[in-house]
Design a protein around this motif. Structure first.
Motif, mmCIF file in Angstrom:
data_model
loop_
_atom_site.group_PDB
_atom_site.id
_atom_site.type_symbol
_atom_site.label_atom_id
_atom_site.label_comp_id
_atom_site.label_asym_id
_atom_site.label_seq_id
_atom_site.Cartn_x
_atom_site.Cartn_y
_atom_site.Cartn_z
ATOM 1 N N ASP A 76 0.823 -1.213 0.000
ATOM 2 C CA ASP A 76 0.000 0.000 0.000
ATOM 3 C C ASP A 76 0.856 1.261 0.000
ATOM 4 O O ASP A 76 0.575 2.214 -0.720
ATOM 5 C CB ASP A 76 -0.930 0.016 1.219
ATOM 6 C CG ASP A 76 -2.087 -0.953 1.088
ATOM 7 O OD1 ASP A 76 -2.372 -1.405 -0.043
ATOM 8 O OD2 ASP A 76 -2.712 -1.270 2.122
ATOM 9 N N ARG A 98 -16.540 1.103 -10.033
ATOM 10 C CA ARG A 98 -17.276 2.348 -9.803
ATOM 11 C C ARG A 98 -17.430 3.166 -11.082
ATOM 12 O O ARG A 98 -18.467 3.780 -11.314
ATOM 13 C CB ARG A 98 -16.580 3.178 -8.735
ATOM 14 C CG ARG A 98 -17.043 2.801 -7.344
ATOM 15 C CD ARG A 98 -16.419 3.690 -6.359
ATOM 16 N NE ARG A 98 -15.048 3.154 -6.270
ATOM 17 C CZ ARG A 98 -14.137 3.581 -5.462
ATOM 18 N NH1 ARG A 98 -14.377 4.569 -4.685
ATOM 19 N NH2 ARG A 98 -12.951 3.045 -5.414
ATOM 20 N N ARG A 121 -3.950 8.008 -1.838
ATOM 21 C CA ARG A 121 -5.148 7.211 -2.135
ATOM 22 C C ARG A 121 -5.477 6.352 -0.924
ATOM 23 O O ARG A 121 -4.611 6.009 -0.133
ATOM 24 C CB ARG A 121 -4.908 6.324 -3.354
ATOM 25 C CG ARG A 121 -4.729 7.144 -4.621
ATOM 26 C CD ARG A 121 -4.445 6.266 -5.786
ATOM 27 N NE ARG A 121 -3.068 5.762 -5.619
ATOM 28 C CZ ARG A 121 -2.503 4.893 -6.418
ATOM 29 N NH1 ARG A 121 -3.176 4.397 -7.420
ATOM 30 N NH2 ARG A 121 -1.267 4.495 -6.222
ATOM 31 N N ARG A 122 -6.739 5.969 -0.819
ATOM 32 C CA ARG A 122 -7.188 5.118 0.288
ATOM 33 C C ARG A 122 -6.737 3.682 0.073
ATOM 34 O O ARG A 122 -6.610 3.226 -1.051
ATOM 35 C CB ARG A 122 -8.707 5.169 0.413
ATOM 36 C CG ARG A 122 -9.189 6.576 0.763
ATOM 37 C CD ARG A 122 -10.678 6.653 0.925
ATOM 38 N NE ARG A 122 -11.150 6.103 2.184
ATOM 39 C CZ ARG A 122 -11.038 6.689 3.363
ATOM 40 N NH1 ARG A 122 -10.424 7.844 3.448
ATOM 41 N NH2 ARG A 122 -11.523 6.138 4.445
ATOM 42 N N GLU A 123 -6.509 2.993 1.191
ATOM 43 C CA GLU A 123 -6.069 1.600 1.111
ATOM 44 C C GLU A 123 -7.097 0.718 0.418
ATOM 45 O O GLU A 123 -6.752 -0.209 -0.295
ATOM 46 C CB GLU A 123 -5.801 1.033 2.520
ATOM 47 C CG GLU A 123 -4.535 1.521 3.152
ATOM 48 C CD GLU A 123 -4.695 2.827 3.927
ATOM 49 O OE1 GLU A 123 -3.836 3.090 4.757
ATOM 50 O OE2 GLU A 123 -5.645 3.580 3.687
ATOM 51 N N ASP A 124 -8.382 1.016 0.637
ATOM 52 C CA ASP A 124 -9.413 0.165 0.058
ATOM 53 C C ASP A 124 -9.729 0.500 -1.397
ATOM 54 O O ASP A 124 -10.603 -0.090 -1.989
ATOM 55 C CB ASP A 124 -10.693 0.222 0.893
ATOM 56 C CG ASP A 124 -11.242 1.639 1.027
ATOM 57 O OD1 ASP A 124 -10.653 2.571 0.445
ATOM 58 O OD2 ASP A 124 -12.256 1.800 1.721
ATOM 59 N N GLU A 125 -9.002 1.431 -1.967
ATOM 60 C CA GLU A 125 -9.203 1.801 -3.370
ATOM 61 C C GLU A 125 -8.214 1.067 -4.264
ATOM 62 O O GLU A 125 -7.155 1.571 -4.579
ATOM 63 C CB GLU A 125 -9.023 3.310 -3.559
ATOM 64 C CG GLU A 125 -10.268 4.086 -3.417
ATOM 65 C CD GLU A 125 -10.098 5.504 -3.943
ATOM 66 O OE1 GLU A 125 -9.069 5.821 -4.569
ATOM 67 O OE2 GLU A 125 -11.007 6.282 -3.721
ATOM 68 N N THR A 126 -8.556 -0.125 -4.650
ATOM 69 C CA THR A 126 -7.716 -0.852 -5.585
ATOM 70 C C THR A 126 -8.130 -0.467 -6.993
ATOM 71 O O THR A 126 -9.242 0.025 -7.203
ATOM 72 C CB THR A 126 -7.863 -2.378 -5.405
ATOM 73 O OG1 THR A 126 -9.216 -2.728 -5.660
ATOM 74 C CG2 THR A 126 -7.470 -2.796 -4.002
ATOM 75 N N LYS A 141 -13.752 9.326 3.101
ATOM 76 C CA LYS A 141 -12.857 9.918 2.101
ATOM 77 C C LYS A 141 -13.078 11.428 2.023
ATOM 78 O O LYS A 141 -12.135 12.197 1.879
ATOM 79 C CB LYS A 141 -13.111 9.269 0.744
ATOM 80 C CG LYS A 141 -12.189 9.761 -0.338
ATOM 81 C CD LYS A 141 -12.425 9.027 -1.632
ATOM 82 C CE LYS A 141 -11.465 9.503 -2.707
ATOM 83 N NZ LYS A 141 -11.606 8.740 -3.941
ATOM 84 N N HIS A 159 -11.602 -1.798 -7.850
ATOM 85 C CA HIS A 159 -12.741 -1.091 -7.280
ATOM 86 C C HIS A 159 -13.034 0.198 -8.038
ATOM 87 O O HIS A 159 -14.182 0.544 -8.256
ATOM 88 C CB HIS A 159 -12.492 -0.774 -5.802
ATOM 89 C CG HIS A 159 -12.535 -1.970 -4.918
ATOM 90 N ND1 HIS A 159 -11.543 -2.239 -4.017
ATOM 91 C CD2 HIS A 159 -13.431 -2.977 -4.803
ATOM 92 C CE1 HIS A 159 -11.831 -3.351 -3.374
ATOM 93 N NE2 HIS A 159 -12.966 -3.825 -3.839
ATOM 94 N N ARG A 160 -11.986 0.890 -8.446
ATOM 95 C CA ARG A 160 -12.191 2.129 -9.210
ATOM 96 C C ARG A 160 -12.819 1.830 -10.563
ATOM 97 O O ARG A 160 -13.685 2.560 -11.026
ATOM 98 C CB ARG A 160 -10.875 2.881 -9.374
ATOM 99 C CG ARG A 160 -10.500 3.657 -8.133
ATOM 100 C CD ARG A 160 -9.247 4.455 -8.310
ATOM 101 N NE ARG A 160 -8.142 3.561 -7.956
ATOM 102 C CZ ARG A 160 -6.981 3.553 -8.549
ATOM 103 N NH1 ARG A 160 -6.727 4.380 -9.515
ATOM 104 N NH2 ARG A 160 -6.045 2.717 -8.180
ATOM 105 N N ARG A 177 -1.217 4.076 -1.502
ATOM 106 C CA ARG A 177 -2.499 3.842 -0.830
ATOM 107 C C ARG A 177 -2.238 3.790 0.679
ATOM 108 O O ARG A 177 -2.089 2.733 1.265
ATOM 109 C CB ARG A 177 -3.108 2.530 -1.306
ATOM 110 C CG ARG A 177 -3.550 2.567 -2.731
ATOM 111 C CD ARG A 177 -4.264 1.285 -3.120
ATOM 112 N NE ARG A 177 -4.588 1.324 -4.528
ATOM 113 C CZ ARG A 177 -3.794 0.839 -5.465
ATOM 114 N NH1 ARG A 177 -2.659 0.265 -5.164
ATOM 115 N NH2 ARG A 177 -4.153 0.921 -6.731
#
Length: 168
Positions: free
Chosen positions: A19, A158, A146-151, A79, A154-155, A24
Motif C-alpha cells: 500500500d 465504480r 489514495r485510500r487503502e481500500d481503493e484498488t 474519504k 474497485h475504481r 495507498r
C-alpha cells in the motif's frame, strides 16, 4: 519484508508495504495524524504548563492541535473528511508549528547573553514546535494519498457503474 513486483502480499505487513509503495496510505496516515496530535498536545501542554503559560500564545497549540484528532479519525472512515476537514486542521497545525519555532528562537535570543550554547540548551526547546509541524504535515500528506481500500479494480467497477447511471 519486501514484496516482489507482481507477487501478492500474503501478510498484513506485506500488504502495508504494498500500500505504501503504491500510494495507498490515506487511512493509516489519517489515523497516525490523530494519534500524533493527541500525544503532541499532551507534551506541549505539560511543557507550557511547566513554563506557567507565561505568554498567552502558548495556549494556541494546546487549542489547535487537538482539532486533528477528530479530523484524523473522520479521515479513517470518510474519504470526504480526509480531503476536506483533515487538510484544513493540518494546515492550521503547520502554520502554528512554524509560528512556535519562530517564537522559541525569539525566546532564546531574548535571554541574557543572547544566542549562547547555554541559552540554546536551557531556553525554550528550539525544534520542539517542529514536532507539531510534522504531525500537521502527515495530515496534509494523507489528504493527497489514495485510500487503502481503493484498488484499481474497485475504481474500475465504480467507473462502470457511474457510466451505466448516465445512460439512463
Amino acid at each position: 519484508m519486501t514484496v516482489a513486483p507482481g507477487a501478492t502480499a500474503t501478510t498484513w505487513l506485506g500488504q502495508a508495504v504494498s500500500d505504501v509503495r503504491t500510494g495507498r496510505f490515506e487511512q493509516t496516515l489519517a489515523g497516525l495524524t490523530a494519534a500524533g496530535a493527541a500525544v503532541t498536545t499532551a507534551e506541549i501542554y505539560l511543557s507550557h504548563d511547566g513554563a506557567s503559560f507565561g505568554n498567552k500564545l502558548m495556549w494556541w497549540p494546546v487549542v489547535i492541535l487537538p482539532a486533528a484528532v477528530p479530523a484524523g479519525v473522520a479521515g479513517i472512515f470518510s474519504k470526504r473528511a480526509a480531503h476536506t476537514v483533515l487538510p484544513v486542521a493540518s494546515a492550521l497545525i503547520v502554520a502554528n508549528g512554524l509560528q512556535g519555532t519562530w517564537l522559541h528562537w525569539r525566546g532564546v535570543k531574548q535571554r541574557p547573553g543572547g544566542v549562547t550554547r547555554y541559552n540554546l540548551e536551557a531556553g525554550p526547546p528550539l525544534f520542539a514546535p517542529l514536532l507539531a509541524t510534522v504531525v500537521g504535515g502527515m495530515g496534509l500528506l494523507a489528504a493527497v494519498l489514495r485510500r487503502e481500500d481503493e484498488t484499481p479494480r474497485h475504481r474500475a467497477v465504480r467507473a462502470v457503474r457511474s457510466l451505466r447511471g448516465r445512460r439512463r
